[in-house]
Design a protein around this motif. Structure first.
Motif, mmCIF file in Angstrom:
data_model
loop_
_atom_site.group_PDB
_atom_site.id
_atom_site.type_symbol
_atom_site.label_atom_id
_atom_site.label_comp_id
_atom_site.label_asym_id
_atom_site.label_seq_id
_atom_site.Cartn_x
_atom_site.Cartn_y
_atom_site.Cartn_z
ATOM 1 N N SER A 143 -4.790 2.631 4.730
ATOM 2 C CA SER A 143 -3.983 3.760 4.260
ATOM 3 C C SER A 143 -2.482 3.519 4.393
ATOM 4 O O SER A 143 -1.683 4.288 3.856
ATOM 5 C CB SER A 143 -4.361 5.032 5.024
ATOM 6 N N ALA A 144 -2.092 2.461 5.100
ATOM 7 C CA ALA A 144 -0.663 2.180 5.290
ATOM 8 C C ALA A 144 -0.010 1.817 3.957
ATOM 9 O O ALA A 144 -0.623 1.183 3.097
ATOM 10 C CB ALA A 144 -0.487 1.032 6.284
ATOM 11 N N GLU A 145 1.234 2.194 3.797
ATOM 12 C CA GLU A 145 1.952 1.917 2.554
ATOM 13 C C GLU A 145 2.450 0.483 2.484
ATOM 14 O O GLU A 145 2.641 -0.053 1.384
ATOM 15 C CB GLU A 145 3.121 2.894 2.398
ATOM 16 N N ALA A 146 2.672 -0.142 3.628
ATOM 17 C CA ALA A 146 3.208 -1.507 3.615
ATOM 18 C C ALA A 146 2.895 -2.199 4.932
ATOM 19 O O ALA A 146 2.644 -1.556 5.949
ATOM 20 C CB ALA A 146 4.714 -1.486 3.385
ATOM 21 N N LYS A 166 2.424 -4.336 -0.226
ATOM 22 C CA LYS A 166 2.199 -2.912 -0.412
ATOM 23 C C LYS A 166 1.307 -2.712 -1.632
ATOM 24 O O LYS A 166 0.827 -3.700 -2.209
ATOM 25 C CB LYS A 166 3.513 -2.143 -0.523
ATOM 26 N N ALA A 167 1.064 -1.459 -2.007
ATOM 27 C CA ALA A 167 0.025 -1.172 -2.988
ATOM 28 C C ALA A 167 0.231 -1.876 -4.324
ATOM 29 O O ALA A 167 -0.730 -2.352 -4.937
ATOM 30 C CB ALA A 167 -0.074 0.339 -3.199
ATOM 31 N N ASP A 168 1.468 -1.964 -4.793
ATOM 32 C CA ASP A 168 1.704 -2.505 -6.134
ATOM 33 C C ASP A 168 2.177 -3.946 -6.142
ATOM 34 O O ASP A 168 2.687 -4.434 -7.159
ATOM 35 C CB ASP A 168 2.698 -1.629 -6.900
ATOM 36 N N LYS A 226 -2.645 -6.341 -0.911
ATOM 37 C CA LYS A 226 -2.809 -5.760 0.420
ATOM 38 C C LYS A 226 -4.244 -5.324 0.692
ATOM 39 O O LYS A 226 -4.832 -5.679 1.721
ATOM 40 C CB LYS A 226 -1.870 -4.557 0.596
ATOM 41 N N ASP A 227 -4.824 -4.555 -0.206
ATOM 42 C CA ASP A 227 -6.150 -4.001 0.049
ATOM 43 C C ASP A 227 -7.213 -5.088 0.124
ATOM 44 O O ASP A 227 -8.071 -5.076 1.014
ATOM 45 C CB ASP A 227 -6.513 -2.981 -1.040
ATOM 46 N N ASN A 252 3.954 0.333 7.406
ATOM 47 C CA ASN A 252 4.605 1.467 6.725
ATOM 48 C C ASN A 252 6.106 1.287 6.554
ATOM 49 O O ASN A 252 6.805 2.244 6.220
ATOM 50 C CB ASN A 252 4.320 2.786 7.445
ATOM 51 N N ASP A 261 8.845 0.154 4.297
ATOM 52 C CA ASP A 261 8.979 -0.156 2.874
ATOM 53 C C ASP A 261 9.948 -1.311 2.645
ATOM 54 O O ASP A 261 10.793 -1.625 3.494
ATOM 55 C CB ASP A 261 9.468 1.083 2.116
#
Length: 246
Positions: free
Chosen positions: A62-65, A86-88, A155-156, A223, A225
Motif C-alpha cells: 500500500s506504500a506510495e514509494a 512507485k506505482a507508475d 514496485k508491486d 512513502n 515521493d
C-alpha cells in the motif's frame, strides 16, 4: 507510617513469587528484573510470525514509494540494485557482469542508459554502441530487454516476489536495521529467507535475506515521493522495434 523489616521481607518474598510465576507463564509484566522488550514499539513483536509477515506485506504493497538497494540473483546472474519505485514507474541503477546501467520507467515507457561497453557486449555493433552510449534509449515493449529489466522498475511485482518467505515462518528475535528496532521472521529457520520488520511506526520491511543465497536487500524511504518523468527529447534515442544485440 514506617514499614517494619518483617513486612519488607514479606513483600520481597511475595514479589519473588509473582515474578517466578511470570517467568513460567510468559506473562508480559514489567518490574520483575528486566524491561519490556515491546515498550515503545508498535507491538508487532507480540504477534505470531505469520501475522507479522501478512502485516508487513500489506503496508509495503500500500506504500506510495520505496527505495531498495542490494543484490538479487536471477536467471544465472547477480544484479546489484539501487532503485526508487512507485506505482507508475521507477528509476535507479543496476550493476551486473562488470557493467552498470540506468533504468527509468514512466508508465509503460522504459528507458535504459548505459555506456558503449554495455551496448557492444557479445560482439555487438560498435558503431551502434557509440551512438547509444550515454543516451536514454527507449526500449521497445516487444524486445527481450524490456521483459528482462522492466520488472526491476515495477514496485508491486518486485515486492510481491521478494517479500515471500519459504517454509514454516517463525520469529527470530529482535534486531536493528539502520538504527531502527526490528523483529526478524524467518522461513524454515533461515533456509527459506529472513525478513526484518520495523518495530517503530508502521511495520515496514527494512531488511531481507533471500532464500538460497539469492541476494540481500535493504528497504528505505517508504512513502517518500520522488520526481519521475521522461528524459528530455534531445537526450533520448528511439532505436525502433528492437535494440541492437538484444
Amino acid at each position: 507510617m514506617s514499614v517494619t523489616p518483617r513486612r519488607r521481607v514479606r513483600r520481597a518474598a511475595l514479589k519473588g513469587v509473582v515474578c517466578a510465576l511470570v517467568a513460567v507463564t510468559g506473562a508480559g509484566l514489567t518490574g520483575c528484573g528486566g524491561e519490556d522488550p515491546d515498550a515503545g514499539t508498535n507491538g508487532l513483536g507480540k504477534l505470531p510470525a505469520d501475522t507479522i509477515q501478512t502485516k508487513s506485506r500489506a503496508v509495503a504493497q500500500s506504500a506510495e514509494a520505496v527505495r531498495l538497494h542490494g543484490t538479487v540473483a536471477a536467471g544465472g546472474s547477480t544484479y546489484r540494485l539501487d532503485m526508487r519505485l512507485k506505482a507508475d514507474g521507477g528509476t535507479g541503477s543496476v550493476a551486473a557482469e562488470g557493467t552498470t546501467f540506468g533504468l527509468l520507467r514512466v508508465g509503460e515507457q522504459l528507458f535504459l542508459k548505459a555506456d558503449a561497453g554495455f551496448w557492444s557486449h557479445d560482439g555487438g555493433d560498435a558503431k551502434a554502441a557509440e551512438k547509444l552510449a550515454g543516451k536514454y534509449v527507449k526500449v521497445p515493449q516487444g524486445d527481450p530487454v524490456y521483459k528482462k529489466f522492466s520488472g526491476f522498475t515495477d514496485k508491486d511485482v518486485l515486492l510481491a516476489g521478494l517479500l515471500t518467505l519459504h517454509g514454516e515462518v517463525k520469529t527470530d528475535g529482535r534486531h536493528e536495521q539502520a538504527g531502527v528496532r526490528t523483529i526478524r521472521i524467518t522461513g524454515d529457520d533461515g533456509a527459506g529467507g529472513s525478513l526484518d520488520v520495523s518495530l517503530e511506526g508502521a511495520p515496514y520491511p527494512l531488511g531481507l535475506v533471500r532464500a538460497g543465497s539469492a541476494g540481500t536487500l535493504s528497504f528505505s524511504d517508504w512513502n517518500k515521493d520522488f520526481a519521475l518523468k521522461e528524459p528530455p527529447k534531445d537526450d533520448t534515442l528511439d532505436y525502433g522495434k528492437q535494440l541492437p544485440s538484444s
